[in-house]
Design an enzyme around this catalytic site. Sequence first.
Site, PDB file in Angstrom:
ATOM      1  N   VAL A 140       0.841  -1.192   0.000  1.00  0.00           N
ATOM      2  CA  VAL A 140       0.000   0.000   0.000  1.00  0.00           C
ATOM      3  C   VAL A 140       0.882   1.250   0.000  1.00  0.00           C
ATOM      4  CG1 VAL A 140      -1.695   1.323   1.358  1.00  0.00           C
ATOM      5  CG2 VAL A 140      -1.886  -1.172   1.180  1.00  0.00           C
ATOM      6  N   CYS A 141       0.509   2.205  -0.847  1.00  0.00           N
ATOM      7  CA  CYS A 141       1.257   3.459  -0.947  1.00  0.00           C
ATOM      8  C   CYS A 141       0.319   4.620  -0.630  1.00  0.00           C
ATOM      9  CB  CYS A 141       1.835   3.604  -2.356  1.00  0.00           C
ATOM     10  SG  CYS A 141       2.794   5.108  -2.573  1.00  0.00           S
TER      11      CYS A 141
END
Length: 167
Positions: free
Chosen positions: A89-90
């Site tokens: 996840v960014c």
Amino acid sequence: MTSTDSSALLLSRQLKDLQKNPVDGFSAGLVGDNIYQWEIMVMGAPDTLYEGGFFKALMTFPSTYPIMPPTLKFASEMYHPNVYPDGTVCISILHPPGDDKYGYEQANERWSPVHTVETILLSVISMLSSPNDESPANIEAAKEYREDYPQFKKKVQRLVRRSADML
């Protein structure tokens, strides 16, 4: 008390709080008895493309938590502009504190020790419902989201069905 002891204590407290006061949209538990590895189940929020989905993720905390952020990586297949193809996840709050060397994010958008597992996961749920396609981790997903939304939607719905079948 070492920083490792205090981070383990803080994580234990946050886990107890989540178990005592569950939050809609996700559940969390330890992987084995390792306080630094949490298995997360994210439920697709109502009225989003991910509605009805059940997505497993792994949250890994550094021994320097809460000074440094954890990482969150989906173990379930995920197709989203802000999730790398490998599932990582960014989102801004998971980026190390301080100034962004690329100048995209302001320091106040990045990790801060005031964040908890709950605030991180609420941010992930928000990310799923409203992607940021201006700063994509998955360029293909962002391009499709912008240029061929019906096809993007079809891929996500397939993932949601698959995730529900995996339970």
